[in-house]
Design a protein around this motif. Structure first.
Motif, PDB file in Angstrom:
ATOM      1  N   GLN A 135     109.520  -1.555  -7.849  1.00 17.91           N
ATOM      2  CA  GLN A 135     108.176  -2.107  -7.634  1.00 17.91           C
ATOM      3  C   GLN A 135     108.110  -3.582  -8.025  1.00 17.91           C
ATOM      4  O   GLN A 135     107.522  -4.389  -7.321  1.00 17.91           O
ATOM      5  CB  GLN A 135     107.158  -1.290  -8.438  1.00 17.91           C
ATOM      6  CG  GLN A 135     105.722  -1.655  -8.097  1.00 17.91           C
ATOM      7  CD  GLN A 135     104.730  -0.784  -8.847  1.00 17.91           C
ATOM      8  OE1 GLN A 135     105.107   0.009  -9.709  1.00 17.91           O
ATOM      9  NE2 GLN A 135     103.449  -0.919  -8.477  1.00 17.91           N
ATOM     10  N   ALA A 136     108.745  -3.945  -9.143  1.00 18.70           N
ATOM     11  CA  ALA A 136     108.736  -5.340  -9.591  1.00 18.70           C
ATOM     12  C   ALA A 136     109.503  -6.217  -8.615  1.00 18.70           C
ATOM     13  O   ALA A 136     109.094  -7.351  -8.319  1.00 18.70           O
ATOM     14  CB  ALA A 136     109.343  -5.447 -10.998  1.00 18.70           C
ATOM     15  N   THR A 137     110.607  -5.701  -8.064  1.00 22.15           N
ATOM     16  CA  THR A 137     111.411  -6.499  -7.133  1.00 22.15           C
ATOM     17  C   THR A 137     110.620  -6.770  -5.858  1.00 22.15           C
ATOM     18  O   THR A 137     110.619  -7.888  -5.326  1.00 22.15           O
ATOM     19  CB  THR A 137     112.708  -5.758  -6.800  1.00 22.15           C
ATOM     20  OG1 THR A 137     113.414  -5.491  -8.015  1.00 22.15           O
ATOM     21  CG2 THR A 137     113.583  -6.577  -5.866  1.00 22.15           C
ATOM     22  N   ARG A 138     109.908  -5.754  -5.391  1.00 22.78           N
ATOM     23  CA  ARG A 138     109.146  -5.906  -4.168  1.00 22.78           C
ATOM     24  C   ARG A 138     108.025  -6.921  -4.330  1.00 22.78           C
ATOM     25  O   ARG A 138     107.797  -7.781  -3.482  1.00 22.78           O
ATOM     26  CB  ARG A 138     108.579  -4.538  -3.742  1.00 22.78           C
ATOM     27  CG  ARG A 138     107.868  -4.580  -2.378  1.00 22.78           C
ATOM     28  CD  ARG A 138     107.463  -3.201  -1.908  1.00 22.78           C
ATOM     29  NE  ARG A 138     106.509  -2.552  -2.818  1.00 22.78           N
ATOM     30  CZ  ARG A 138     106.834  -1.615  -3.713  1.00 22.78           C
ATOM     31  NH1 ARG A 138     108.085  -1.193  -3.808  1.00 22.78           N
ATOM     32  NH2 ARG A 138     105.914  -1.091  -4.506  1.00 22.78           N
ATOM     33  N   LEU A 139     107.325  -6.849  -5.484  1.00 21.17           N
ATOM     34  CA  LEU A 139     106.222  -7.796  -5.699  1.00 21.17           C
ATOM     35  C   LEU A 139     106.739  -9.216  -5.927  1.00 21.17           C
ATOM     36  O   LEU A 139     106.101 -10.198  -5.527  1.00 21.17           O
ATOM     37  CB  LEU A 139     105.370  -7.354  -6.907  1.00 21.17           C
ATOM     38  CG  LEU A 139     104.529  -6.085  -6.675  1.00 21.17           C
ATOM     39  CD1 LEU A 139     103.812  -5.701  -7.971  1.00 21.17           C
ATOM     40  CD2 LEU A 139     103.524  -6.299  -5.554  1.00 21.17           C
ATOM     41  N   SER A 140     107.899  -9.349  -6.558  1.00 18.96           N
ATOM     42  CA  SER A 140     108.478 -10.683  -6.766  1.00 18.96           C
ATOM     43  C   SER A 140     108.799 -11.336  -5.442  1.00 18.96           C
ATOM     44  O   SER A 140     108.595 -12.556  -5.259  1.00 18.96           O
ATOM     45  CB  SER A 140     109.740 -10.587  -7.634  1.00 18.96           C
ATOM     46  OG  SER A 140     109.418 -10.124  -8.933  1.00 18.96           O
ATOM     47  N   GLU A 141     109.295 -10.541  -4.515  1.00 14.98           N
ATOM     48  CA  GLU A 141     109.606 -11.108  -3.211  1.00 14.98           C
ATOM     49  C   GLU A 141     108.335 -11.570  -2.493  1.00 14.98           C
ATOM     50  O   GLU A 141     108.322 -12.609  -1.835  1.00 14.98           O
ATOM     51  CB  GLU A 141     110.333 -10.050  -2.361  1.00 14.98           C
ATOM     52  CG  GLU A 141     111.731  -9.746  -2.873  1.00 14.98           C
ATOM     53  CD  GLU A 141     112.416  -8.643  -2.069  1.00 14.98           C
ATOM     54  OE1 GLU A 141     111.730  -8.048  -1.204  1.00 14.98           O
ATOM     55  OE2 GLU A 141     113.603  -8.400  -2.308  1.00 14.98           O
TER      56      GLU A 141
ATOM     57  N   LYS B 111     103.717 -16.636 -12.706  1.00 23.23           N
ATOM     58  CA  LYS B 111     104.046 -15.703 -13.784  1.00 23.23           C
ATOM     59  C   LYS B 111     102.787 -14.950 -14.155  1.00 23.23           C
ATOM     60  O   LYS B 111     101.714 -15.537 -14.298  1.00 23.23           O
ATOM     61  CB  LYS B 111     104.562 -16.450 -15.015  1.00 23.23           C
ATOM     62  CG  LYS B 111     105.782 -17.317 -14.743  1.00 23.23           C
ATOM     63  CD  LYS B 111     106.119 -18.142 -15.963  1.00 23.23           C
ATOM     64  CE  LYS B 111     107.246 -19.117 -15.671  1.00 23.23           C
ATOM     65  NZ  LYS B 111     107.538 -19.986 -16.830  1.00 23.23           N
ATOM     66  N   ILE B 112     102.963 -13.607 -14.267  1.00 25.82           N
ATOM     67  CA  ILE B 112     101.871 -12.783 -14.791  1.00 25.82           C
ATOM     68  C   ILE B 112     102.271 -12.383 -16.200  1.00 25.82           C
ATOM     69  O   ILE B 112     103.316 -11.764 -16.418  1.00 25.82           O
ATOM     70  CB  ILE B 112     101.616 -11.559 -13.897  1.00 25.82           C
ATOM     71  CG1 ILE B 112     101.188 -12.022 -12.488  1.00 25.82           C
ATOM     72  CG2 ILE B 112     100.572 -10.650 -14.518  1.00 25.82           C
ATOM     73  CD1 ILE B 112     100.952 -10.881 -11.519  1.00 25.82           C
ATOM     74  N   VAL B 113     101.418 -12.778 -17.171  1.00 21.70           N
ATOM     75  CA  VAL B 113     101.749 -12.633 -18.590  1.00 21.70           C
ATOM     76  C   VAL B 113     100.715 -11.743 -19.239  1.00 21.70           C
ATOM     77  O   VAL B 113      99.495 -11.890 -19.008  1.00 21.70           O
ATOM     78  CB  VAL B 113     101.764 -14.006 -19.296  1.00 21.70           C
ATOM     79  CG1 VAL B 113     102.185 -13.856 -20.744  1.00 21.70           C
ATOM     80  CG2 VAL B 113     102.702 -14.953 -18.554  1.00 21.70           C
ATOM     81  N   ASP B 114     101.205 -10.761 -20.048  1.00 21.60           N
ATOM     82  CA  ASP B 114     100.252  -9.896 -20.742  1.00 21.60           C
ATOM     83  C   ASP B 114      99.672 -10.607 -21.948  1.00 21.60           C
ATOM     84  O   ASP B 114      99.985 -11.767 -22.230  1.00 21.60           O
ATOM     85  CB  ASP B 114     100.919  -8.580 -21.137  1.00 21.60           C
ATOM     86  CG  ASP B 114     102.022  -8.783 -22.164  1.00 21.60           C
ATOM     87  OD1 ASP B 114     102.161  -9.932 -22.677  1.00 21.60           O
ATOM     88  OD2 ASP B 114     102.744  -7.826 -22.474  1.00 21.60           O
ATOM     89  N   LEU B 115      98.845  -9.891 -22.681  1.00 21.47           N
ATOM     90  CA  LEU B 115      98.122 -10.503 -23.803  1.00 21.47           C
ATOM     91  C   LEU B 115      99.034 -10.781 -24.985  1.00 21.47           C
ATOM     92  O   LEU B 115      98.615 -11.470 -25.931  1.00 21.47           O
ATOM     93  CB  LEU B 115      96.958  -9.607 -24.235  1.00 21.47           C
ATOM     94  CG  LEU B 115      95.905  -9.347 -23.171  1.00 21.47           C
ATOM     95  CD1 LEU B 115      94.773  -8.491 -23.721  1.00 21.47           C
ATOM     96  CD2 LEU B 115      95.360 -10.640 -22.604  1.00 21.47           C
ATOM     97  N   ASN B 116     100.263 -10.294 -24.950  1.00 19.35           N
ATOM     98  CA  ASN B 116     101.212 -10.564 -26.033  1.00 19.35           C
ATOM     99  C   ASN B 116     102.182 -11.670 -25.684  1.00 19.35           C
ATOM    100  O   ASN B 116     103.092 -11.960 -26.459  1.00 19.35           O
ATOM    101  CB  ASN B 116     101.991  -9.293 -26.373  1.00 19.35           C
ATOM    102  CG  ASN B 116     101.078  -8.211 -26.927  1.00 19.35           C
ATOM    103  OD1 ASN B 116     100.173  -8.507 -27.709  1.00 19.35           O
ATOM    104  ND2 ASN B 116     101.312  -6.968 -26.493  1.00 19.35           N
TER     105      ASN B 116
ATOM    106  N   ILE C  79     105.342 -10.036 -17.320  1.00 23.06           N
ATOM    107  CA  ILE C  79     105.472  -8.692 -16.734  1.00 23.06           C
ATOM    108  C   ILE C  79     105.766  -8.759 -15.244  1.00 23.06           C
ATOM    109  O   ILE C  79     106.204  -7.770 -14.652  1.00 23.06           O
ATOM    110  CB  ILE C  79     104.202  -7.865 -17.008  1.00 23.06           C
ATOM    111  CG1 ILE C  79     102.976  -8.540 -16.364  1.00 23.06           C
ATOM    112  CG2 ILE C  79     103.984  -7.700 -18.514  1.00 23.06           C
ATOM    113  CD1 ILE C  79     101.699  -7.734 -16.543  1.00 23.06           C
ATOM    114  N   LEU C  80     105.519  -9.969 -14.637  1.00 21.18           N
ATOM    115  CA  LEU C  80     105.826 -10.119 -13.226  1.00 21.18           C
ATOM    116  C   LEU C  80     105.966 -11.597 -12.925  1.00 21.18           C
ATOM    117  O   LEU C  80     105.216 -12.415 -13.456  1.00 21.18           O
ATOM    118  CB  LEU C  80     104.720  -9.512 -12.354  1.00 21.18           C
ATOM    119  CG  LEU C  80     104.961  -9.549 -10.837  1.00 21.18           C
ATOM    120  CD1 LEU C  80     106.205  -8.721 -10.468  1.00 21.18           C
ATOM    121  CD2 LEU C  80     103.744  -9.014 -10.086  1.00 21.18           C
ATOM    122  N   SER C  81     106.929 -11.951 -12.018  1.00 21.91           N
ATOM    123  CA  SER C  81     107.154 -13.339 -11.669  1.00 21.91           C
ATOM    124  C   SER C  81     107.844 -13.405 -10.322  1.00 21.91           C
ATOM    125  O   SER C  81     108.470 -12.422  -9.881  1.00 21.91           O
ATOM    126  CB  SER C  81     108.000 -14.034 -12.728  1.00 21.91           C
ATOM    127  OG  SER C  81     108.317 -15.337 -12.316  1.00 21.91           O
TER     128      SER C  81
END
Length: 665
Positions: free
Chosen positions: A89-95, A107-112, A116-118
């Motif tokens: 799922q992460a590979t597909r969204l990165s593409e 870059k999608i960054v969580d609160l910490n 989590i996604l780039s």
């Protein structure tokens, strides 16, 4: 005021001054108008650039909002939180994210702070650098970072968009953007010759710039005043405003306007020299116009005054000198024309007037002295040349002197041989040529001295000499005309009157007032005074003499005692009668106490008298009270008070005694 000054004032007031005032007013109005136009232009340029950059950031916000609204992204973020991410799922969204290259690195960054996604799959799972700074800055909304200074991400910046779910912050969308993406939004055009528009982040880094700009505003301005101003602007809550700063010796006018949703601003600057160039040209034109006009006016005046009236000033100066009594005025004009004839005639006239005036002054002084003096002797001397001019017969007949070459030598001989020693200093102070010159320079034109002399008789007689100085304007020498006359009889009468005013009429001693003044003067002014004694004498039983024998006998007693006291103390000490049967004696410096005691015992012997009256013997004696200087006081009142107390102490013990003041009294 002279005519020349009047003309100059008229020229300035009615020609140059109004023109100068108009030039200043015009320059002021022109300057204000120009500054307003330039300020409006700079503000419009900045506003246009801020609006353009605002559009860029608004598009970035819309892009981030589209990513956050994507259902797959929402599902991925939820699964990531629940740790239920499907494989691939992460590979597909990165593409899919990589397909949007115009968005930059995403870059999608969580609160910490974990990615989590780039669009770059290798970044997933890593922690975002400087997350703490980003977290604190994003709390207020969209955050645009400063330009990166690291080598890896040079000329890039981040645009961070916070995503909320159910009114709570869920994660961040961080876009890493290259500054080149701003090129389409930044105006590249010039305004004026030195104008520039720079997009600057909060650290002073130039985000977008022309080719001739520097990378960093602060680093490029080592010798400027911009750094302190920039720090104030960056922290200032004001969204826009004008600032002034220097780069080297060049002054700049700048306008800053902050960009919404960021800490960036647009800085529009302009060299002040270019701003002031038009008005400076106007000012230079006005200055040279006024200067040329002034030169034309003064040149015309010079030609008129100097060429047509060249001799006028010389005549006026000569006339002013003559009016002031200076007959040395001379007009030097060598041309043989009408003016030359007038000048030579004027010079001859002034010379004749000077000769007549000087002789008239001399004759006036001589005749005045002759009328004022019956037995006076007049002489004339040139004190500048130290030469006796007239009066030789007087000097030879009266002083029997052989005439010397110098007048000052004769004065000193007379002072040493004939003038009373007490009057020599005053005589020389007035009569010596050098002292006469000093007195005349100080404005003293009437010099007078009285002195005792024994020129004609073996005894001293009082003479008076009156000197009047006369300046010979032809030779510039100071002359004196002097008259000496005998004032002995008149002076003796004056001294007798003064003596009567100072002395006691019965005894001839100083009276109470003069005695006190003499003692006070001696205590205040005698620099060599080391010790002294104030003796207060009161006669014992003097009242019985007056009552039993009469006041005539009492008066003869006082006269007899006064004479003996005067013979004892003479002129060396101060002796006076205080009234009635009291006397006051101030014994000046005495070598030792023994000498003082001898003087006191001598006073007691003088006062000890016996009188017989109807088989009754009346014995008179004296009681003495003594205070010592400086032990008992250094002024008259202190010494008198203590001597008085000591005298009453002597009377209380036994009469015909003396008592020296002691503290236990």
């Amino acid at each position: 005021m002279s005519l020349k000054k009047h003309i100059m004032i008229v020229l300035i007031v009615f020609s140059i001054l109004p023109l100068a005032c108009l030039a200043i007013i015009f320059s002021h109005i022109f300057t204000d108008s120009q500054n307003k136009l330039i300020n409006e232009y700079i503000v419009n340029m900045s506003t246009r650039e801020v609006s353009s950059i605002g559009d860029f950031f608004e598009k970035r916000r819309i892009d981030a909002l589209a990513i956050a609204a994507n259902e797959e992204v929402e599902a991925y973020v939820l699964n990531f939180k629940n740790k239920q991410v499907a494989p691939g799922q992460a590979t597909r969204l990165s593409e899919k994210l990589r397909e949007k290259k115009y968005l930059g690195t995403i870059k999608i960054v969580d609160l910490n702070g974990q990615i989590i996604l780039s669009d770059k799959l290798d970044l997933v799972g890593k922690r975002l650098d400087d997350f703490q700074d980003l977290k604190s800055d994003v709390q207020i909304g969209v955050f645009v970072s400063d330009v990166a200074q690291s080598q890896a991400e040079l000329n890039s910046f981040t645009y961070t968009y916070p995503v909320y779910q159910a009114r709570q912050l869920a994660y961040y969308i961080v876009q890493v953007l290259d500054t080149d993406m701003l090129e389409a939004y930044i105006s590249r055009g010039k305004f004026f010759n030195t104008g520039r528009i720079d997009l600057i982040d909060s650290q002073g880094s130039v985000v977008a710039m022309r080719s001739n700009s520097q990378n960093n505003v602060q680093e490029a301005m080592h010798t400027n005043s911009f750094t302190d101003i920039w720090n104030e602007v960056a922290l200032n809550e004001e969204q826009n405003g004008f600032i002034n700063y220097n780069i080297g010796k060049i002054a700049h006018l700048a306008y800053y306007k902050k960009i919404p949703q960021s800490r960036w601003l647009v800085l529009t600057s302009l060299d002040k020299a270019e701003v002031n160039a038009p008005i400076n040209k106007v000012r230079q034109f006005l200055f040279w116009s006024i200067l040329i006009l002034f030169a034309l006016i003064t040149g015309s005046y010079y030609f008129y005054w100097q060429r047509l009236n060249i001799i006028r000033d010389d005549f006026l100066k000569a006339i002013n000198k003559v009016q002031a009594g200076d007959y040395s005025a001379h007009i030097d004009y060598r041309r043989y024309n009408e003016i030359g004839l007038v000048a030579r005639a004027f010079n001859r006239l002034i010379k004749e007037i000077a000769s007549v005036t000087i002789q008239a002054r001399k004759n006036e002084a001589k005749y005045r002295f002759a009328l004022e003096s019956v037995n006076g002797r007049i002489f004339e001397a040139d004190v500048t040349a130290d030469l006796l001019i007239s009066g030789h017969e007087y000097w030879q007949r009266e002083s029997e002197l052989m005439m010397g070459t110098k007048h000052s030598d004769n004065i000193r001989i007379i002072a040493d041989k004939y003038v009373h020693p007490e009057d020599r200093q005053a005589y020389l102070a007035v009569m010596l040529p050098e002292n006469i010159i000093k007195a005349y320079a100080a404005g003293n034109t009437d010099m007078y001295v009285e002195y005792r002399s024994k020129i004609r008789k073996p005894d001293y007689e009082w003479l008076a000499c009156n000197l009047i100085p006369v300046l010979d304007t032809a030779t510039k020498h100071l002359m004196i005309i002097a008259c000496i006359k005998n004032i002995h009889d008149k002076k003796m009468e004056e001294l007798e009157i003064i003596d009567k005013a100072q002395k006691d009429q019965l005894t001839g001693l100083y009276n109470k007032v003069v005695t006190r003044l003499l003692i006070e003067d001696y205590l205040d002014n005698d620099k060599f005074l080391q010790n002294g004694a104030l003796v207060l004498l009161d006669l014992d039983n003097f009242k019985r003499v007056n009552d039993c024998l009469g006041h005539l006998v009492g008066d003869r007693l006082l006269v007899d005692i006064s004479r003996e006291l005067h013979d004892l103390f003479g002129e060396k000490h101060i002796l006076g009668r205080f009234g009635g049967d009291e006397f006051l004696i101030f014994i000046k410096d005495f070598s030792d106490q023994t000498l003082l005691v001898e003087n006191l015992q001598s006073i007691l012997r003088i006062c000890h008298k016996k009188f017989s009256y109807q088989n009754e013997v009346i014995e008179v004696s004296g009681s003495l009270g003594i205070s010592l200087y400086p032990e008992h006081g250094q002024d008259y009142l202190s010494l008198y008070e203590k001597a008085d107390r000591a005298m009453y102490k002597a009377k209380s013990l036994a009469k015909n005694q003396y008592a020296i003041y002691q503290e236990r009294f």
